[in-house]
Design a protein around this motif. Structure first.
Motif, short mmCIF file in Angstrom:
data_model
loop_
_atom_site.label_atom_id
_atom_site.label_comp_id
_atom_site.label_asym_id
_atom_site.label_seq_id
_atom_site.Cartn_x
_atom_site.Cartn_y
_atom_site.Cartn_z
N ALA A 1 0.83 -1.20 0.00
CA ALA A 1 0.00 0.00 0.00
C ALA A 1 0.86 1.25 0.00
CB ALA A 1 -0.93 -0.01 1.21
N ALA A 2 1.89 1.25 0.83
CA ALA A 2 2.77 2.43 0.90
C ALA A 2 3.48 2.64 -0.44
CB ALA A 2 3.79 2.25 2.02
N ALA A 3 3.95 1.55 -1.05
CA ALA A 3 4.64 1.67 -2.33
C ALA A 3 3.70 2.18 -3.42
CB ALA A 3 5.24 0.33 -2.74
N CYS A 4 2.46 1.69 -3.44
CA CYS A 4 1.50 2.13 -4.44
C CYS A 4 1.17 3.61 -4.27
CB CYS A 4 0.22 1.30 -4.36
SG CYS A 4 0.41 -0.37 -5.01
N ILE A 5 1.02 4.05 -3.06
CA ILE A 5 0.71 5.47 -2.82
C ILE A 5 1.88 6.35 -3.22
CG2 ILE A 5 0.25 7.16 -1.01
CD1 ILE A 5 -1.45 4.96 0.35
N ILE A 6 3.08 5.95 -2.84
CA ILE A 6 4.26 6.76 -3.20
C ILE A 6 4.45 6.78 -4.72
CG2 ILE A 6 6.78 6.84 -3.03
CD1 ILE A 6 6.42 5.80 -0.13
N LEU A 7 4.30 5.61 -5.36
CA LEU A 7 4.43 5.57 -6.83
C LEU A 7 3.33 6.39 -7.50
CD1 LEU A 7 5.41 1.85 -7.49
CD2 LEU A 7 6.81 3.89 -7.81
N GLY A 8 2.14 6.38 -6.93
CA GLY A 8 1.05 7.18 -7.48
C GLY A 8 1.35 8.66 -7.42
N ILE A 9 1.92 9.11 -6.32
CA ILE A 9 2.27 10.53 -6.18
C ILE A 9 3.37 10.90 -7.16
CG2 ILE A 9 3.28 12.22 -4.61
CD1 ILE A 9 1.78 10.74 -2.34
N VAL A 10 4.37 10.04 -7.29
CA VAL A 10 5.46 10.31 -8.24
C VAL A 10 4.91 10.35 -9.67
CG1 VAL A 10 7.58 9.34 -9.23
CG2 VAL A 10 7.26 9.39 -6.75
#
Length: 158
Positions: free
Chosen positions: A85-94
């Motif tokens: 979840a954390a990786a998906c959110i960070i990748l989404g923001i990037v």
């Protein structure tokens, strides 16, 4: 296990309050103004105060928690943090930053919703795709038509 939840809520509330406090501090560098004549620091200060109140309420509510035996279906199967979840959110923001700069509002909105949607393990590809398309429509109506945001809907390059 319950002790860990108590600490998580307590420290989460304290973190939100600390971020709100730093937001108010940063907003004090701008002209605050009054309710009838708001300055550029008024809105960040108001949001910071709301974050402080919310953080304190979360921290205080953690004190009265009773033991629960329920397990959320969204929780990670082990007690480890949910890195997916954390990786998906960070990748989404990037992706939003990159697509917003080089592609415009619609590709950026689609990318952040689509990528972040996979952070929830219960979402399917079809659900995430439909949600992304709907959020693109909402973003176009709100930010382009109602707020007349300066970010173009589509652009090529930067």
């Amino acid at each position: 296990m319950q002790q860990a939840k108590f600490k998580k809520d307590y420290f989460g509330g304290a973190l939100i309050a600390a971020i709100g406090l730093s937001t108010v501090y940063a907003a004090m560098g701008y002209h605050i103004g009054s309710l009838s004549q708001m300055g550029p620091g008024y809105f960040p200060a108001a949001v910071g105060v709301l974050m402080i109140v919310t953080g304190l309420l979360i921290a205080l509510s953690a004190r009265g928690d009773k033991p629960k035996q329920e397990a959320s279906e969204h929780a990670h199967p082990t007690s480890l943090p949910d890195f997916r979840a954390a990786a998906c959110i960070i990748l989404g923001i990037v992706a939003f930053i990159l697509f917003g700069h080089y592609g415009g509002l619609i590709p950026a909105t689609f990318a952040i919703v689509f990528i972040s949607g996979f952070g929830d393990r219960t979402n399917t590809f079809k659900q995430v795709f439909i949600l992304s398309v709907l959020m693109c429509l909402v973003a176009a109506v709100i930010f382009e038509w109602a707020l007349q945001l300066q970010l173009p809907l589509f652009q090529w390059g930067g």
